[in-house]
Design a protein around this motif. Structure first.
Motif, mmCIF file in Angstrom:
data_model
loop_
_atom_site.group_PDB
_atom_site.id
_atom_site.type_symbol
_atom_site.label_atom_id
_atom_site.label_comp_id
_atom_site.label_asym_id
_atom_site.label_seq_id
_atom_site.Cartn_x
_atom_site.Cartn_y
_atom_site.Cartn_z
ATOM 1 N N THR A 119 0.829 -1.200 0.000
ATOM 2 C CA THR A 119 0.000 0.000 0.000
ATOM 3 C C THR A 119 0.869 1.257 0.000
ATOM 4 O O THR A 119 2.000 1.253 0.489
ATOM 5 C CB THR A 119 -0.937 0.014 1.212
ATOM 6 N N GLU A 120 0.312 2.323 -0.538
ATOM 7 C CA GLU A 120 1.056 3.575 -0.704
ATOM 8 C C GLU A 120 1.044 4.399 0.582
ATOM 9 O O GLU A 120 -0.024 4.800 1.046
ATOM 10 C CB GLU A 120 0.431 4.383 -1.835
ATOM 11 N N PRO A 121 2.220 4.669 1.159
ATOM 12 C CA PRO A 121 2.272 5.487 2.380
ATOM 13 C C PRO A 121 1.618 6.854 2.171
ATOM 14 O O PRO A 121 1.689 7.433 1.086
ATOM 15 C CB PRO A 121 3.772 5.642 2.648
ATOM 16 N N LEU A 122 0.950 7.326 3.212
ATOM 17 C CA LEU A 122 0.339 8.655 3.290
ATOM 18 C C LEU A 122 -0.849 8.852 2.346
ATOM 19 O O LEU A 122 -1.393 9.950 2.262
ATOM 20 C CB LEU A 122 1.382 9.753 3.065
ATOM 21 N N SER A 123 -1.288 7.822 1.660
ATOM 22 C CA SER A 123 -2.399 7.939 0.718
ATOM 23 C C SER A 123 -3.735 7.975 1.469
ATOM 24 O O SER A 123 -3.907 7.289 2.479
ATOM 25 C CB SER A 123 -2.397 6.748 -0.244
ATOM 26 N N GLU A 124 -4.665 8.757 0.944
ATOM 27 C CA GLU A 124 -6.021 8.787 1.509
ATOM 28 C C GLU A 124 -6.993 7.990 0.641
ATOM 29 O O GLU A 124 -8.199 8.030 0.862
ATOM 30 C CB GLU A 124 -6.470 10.229 1.702
ATOM 31 N N ARG A 125 -6.457 7.267 -0.331
ATOM 32 C CA ARG A 125 -7.293 6.400 -1.160
ATOM 33 C C ARG A 125 -7.823 5.252 -0.293
ATOM 34 O O ARG A 125 -7.073 4.653 0.472
ATOM 35 C CB ARG A 125 -6.444 5.837 -2.308
ATOM 36 N N THR A 126 -9.106 4.969 -0.403
ATOM 37 C CA THR A 126 -9.666 3.889 0.400
ATOM 38 C C THR A 126 -9.317 2.531 -0.218
ATOM 39 O O THR A 126 -9.210 2.394 -1.436
ATOM 40 C CB THR A 126 -11.198 4.015 0.548
ATOM 41 N N ILE A 127 -9.132 1.572 0.677
ATOM 42 C CA ILE A 127 -8.784 0.207 0.285
ATOM 43 C C ILE A 127 -9.890 -0.682 0.853
ATOM 44 O O ILE A 127 -9.914 -0.965 2.053
ATOM 45 C CB ILE A 127 -7.401 -0.183 0.840
ATOM 46 N N PRO A 128 -10.841 -1.111 0.007
ATOM 47 C CA PRO A 128 -11.999 -1.868 0.504
ATOM 48 C C PRO A 128 -11.698 -3.343 0.723
ATOM 49 O O PRO A 128 -10.823 -3.920 0.067
ATOM 50 C CB PRO A 128 -13.024 -1.679 -0.618
ATOM 51 N N SER A 129 -12.473 -3.932 1.621
ATOM 52 C CA SER A 129 -12.300 -5.368 1.909
ATOM 53 C C SER A 129 -12.795 -6.238 0.763
ATOM 54 O O SER A 129 -12.330 -7.369 0.607
ATOM 55 C CB SER A 129 -13.037 -5.735 3.196
ATOM 56 N N GLY A 130 -13.750 -5.743 -0.012
ATOM 57 C CA GLY A 130 -14.289 -6.534 -1.118
ATOM 58 C C GLY A 130 -15.422 -7.456 -0.711
ATOM 59 O O GLY A 130 -16.230 -7.847 -1.537
ATOM 60 N N GLU A 131 -15.473 -7.815 0.539
ATOM 61 C CA GLU A 131 -16.563 -8.619 1.094
ATOM 62 C C GLU A 131 -16.551 -8.441 2.611
ATOM 63 O O GLU A 131 -15.593 -7.896 3.162
ATOM 64 C CB GLU A 131 -16.452 -10.086 0.700
ATOM 65 N N PRO A 132 -17.606 -8.871 3.288
ATOM 66 C CA PRO A 132 -17.638 -8.679 4.742
ATOM 67 C C PRO A 132 -16.502 -9.427 5.448
ATOM 68 O O PRO A 132 -16.200 -10.575 5.110
ATOM 69 C CB PRO A 132 -19.003 -9.262 5.148
ATOM 70 N N VAL A 133 -15.859 -8.754 6.397
ATOM 71 C CA VAL A 133 -14.756 -9.330 7.172
ATOM 72 C C VAL A 133 -14.924 -8.963 8.649
ATOM 73 O O VAL A 133 -15.669 -8.045 8.995
ATOM 74 C CB VAL A 133 -13.375 -8.846 6.669
ATOM 75 N N LEU A 134 -14.223 -9.674 9.488
ATOM 76 C CA LEU A 134 -14.186 -9.373 10.917
ATOM 77 C C LEU A 134 -12.963 -8.555 11.271
ATOM 78 O O LEU A 134 -12.974 -7.764 12.213
ATOM 79 C CB LEU A 134 -14.175 -10.674 11.730
ATOM 80 N N SER A 135 -11.889 -8.719 10.477
ATOM 81 C CA SER A 135 -10.612 -8.183 10.901
ATOM 82 C C SER A 135 -9.729 -7.843 9.706
ATOM 83 O O SER A 135 -9.936 -8.329 8.597
ATOM 84 C CB SER A 135 -9.927 -9.247 11.766
ATOM 85 N N VAL A 136 -8.727 -6.992 9.987
ATOM 86 C CA VAL A 136 -7.676 -6.688 9.011
ATOM 87 C C VAL A 136 -6.338 -6.821 9.737
ATOM 88 O O VAL A 136 -6.183 -6.316 10.850
ATOM 89 C CB VAL A 136 -7.820 -5.264 8.429
ATOM 90 N N LEU A 137 -5.412 -7.502 9.099
ATOM 91 C CA LEU A 137 -4.053 -7.634 9.629
ATOM 92 C C LEU A 137 -3.129 -6.803 8.753
ATOM 93 O O LEU A 137 -3.119 -6.957 7.529
ATOM 94 C CB LEU A 137 -3.610 -9.099 9.606
ATOM 95 N N GLU A 138 -2.365 -5.902 9.374
ATOM 96 C CA GLU A 138 -1.378 -5.112 8.655
ATOM 97 C C GLU A 138 0.010 -5.634 8.977
ATOM 98 O O GLU A 138 0.390 -5.755 10.142
ATOM 99 C CB GLU A 138 -1.488 -3.631 9.028
ATOM 100 N N LEU A 139 0.755 -5.958 7.910
ATOM 101 C CA LEU A 139 2.137 -6.414 8.007
ATOM 102 C C LEU A 139 2.995 -5.488 7.151
ATOM 103 O O LEU A 139 2.481 -4.776 6.286
ATOM 104 C CB LEU A 139 2.265 -7.846 7.491
ATOM 105 N N ASN A 140 4.295 -5.531 7.351
ATOM 106 C CA ASN A 140 5.191 -4.759 6.496
ATOM 107 C C ASN A 140 4.985 -5.146 5.040
ATOM 108 O O ASN A 140 4.720 -6.313 4.722
ATOM 109 C CB ASN A 140 6.651 -5.005 6.894
ATOM 110 N N ALA A 141 5.126 -4.160 4.146
ATOM 111 C CA ALA A 141 4.955 -4.390 2.711
ATOM 112 C C ALA A 141 5.845 -5.524 2.226
ATOM 113 O O ALA A 141 6.962 -5.706 2.708
ATOM 114 C CB ALA A 141 5.271 -3.112 1.946
ATOM 115 N N SER A 142 5.324 -6.278 1.307
ATOM 116 C CA SER A 142 6.000 -7.395 0.634
ATOM 117 C C SER A 142 6.154 -8.642 1.498
ATOM 118 O O SER A 142 6.685 -9.648 1.027
ATOM 119 C CB SER A 142 7.372 -6.975 0.079
ATOM 120 N N THR A 143 5.678 -8.608 2.738
ATOM 121 C CA THR A 143 5.763 -9.793 3.603
ATOM 122 C C THR A 143 4.982 -10.950 3.004
ATOM 123 O O THR A 143 5.471 -12.088 2.962
ATOM 124 C CB THR A 143 5.253 -9.469 5.020
#
Length: 162
Positions: A119-143
């Motif tokens: 994902t692009e740092p400092l961007s205000e573009r929304t990133i949708p889940s695409g379907e219903p989810v309970l959670s989001v996990l953020e990891l370092n890019a390219s992991t």
């Protein structure tokens, strides 16, 4: 015979007042020290391989809103797990987030339903889940690319029931 104590007060001169203003300004400019966040174990099962991480939990409106904002780095084996408390469509963004991330959108059974990579740092573009989810996990890019993690893999953590 009684003695009286006299106190001497020097008037605040320009140099003392300037020093006080400087100290106050520095106190405002230096970000507060953060306590080390509590970390919980989390694993991603990809085929026969199990990838172990330590994650911070964002489970309040305030912690979900703040996320990883203003962080300049994150250890390779760490991440942040957002608990939205109920299943539904979610959107994320990278406002005030200086590090590029992989975002893993996770169903209530722990299945990864979508990955937004690098994902692009400092961007205000929304990133949708695409379907219903309970959670989001953020990891370092390219992991996820480096470890071969794909949609359909499973996350093991106390939040998910299978």
């Amino acid at each position: 015979m009684s003695r009286s104590l006299r106190t001497f007060r020097a008037p605040l001169g320009p140099s003392v007042a300037a020093l006080a203003v400087l100290v106050f300004a520095l106190a405002l400019a230096i970000p507060p020290l953060r306590a080390q966040p509590a970390l919980e174990p989390l694993a991603i099962v990809s085929g026969d391989t199990r990838h172990e991480f330590q994650v911070e939990i964002a489970d309040t409106p305030e912690s979900r809103a703040r996320g990883l904002m203003f962080r300049r780095s994150m250890p390779a084996d760490q991440g942040m797990l957002f608990d939205f408390e109920r299943v539904g469509p979610v959107s994320m963004w990278m406002r005030n987030t200086y590090i590029s991330l992989d975002m893993l959108f996770i169903a209530e059974d722990g299945r990864i339903v979508r990955i937004a990579r690098d994902t692009e740092p400092l961007s205000e573009r929304t990133i949708p889940s695409g379907e219903p989810v309970l959670s989001v996990l953020e990891l370092n890019a390219s992991t996820t690319r480096r470890l071969g993690i794909e949609a359909g893999d499973y996350v093991e953590h106390r939040l998910f029931q299978r």
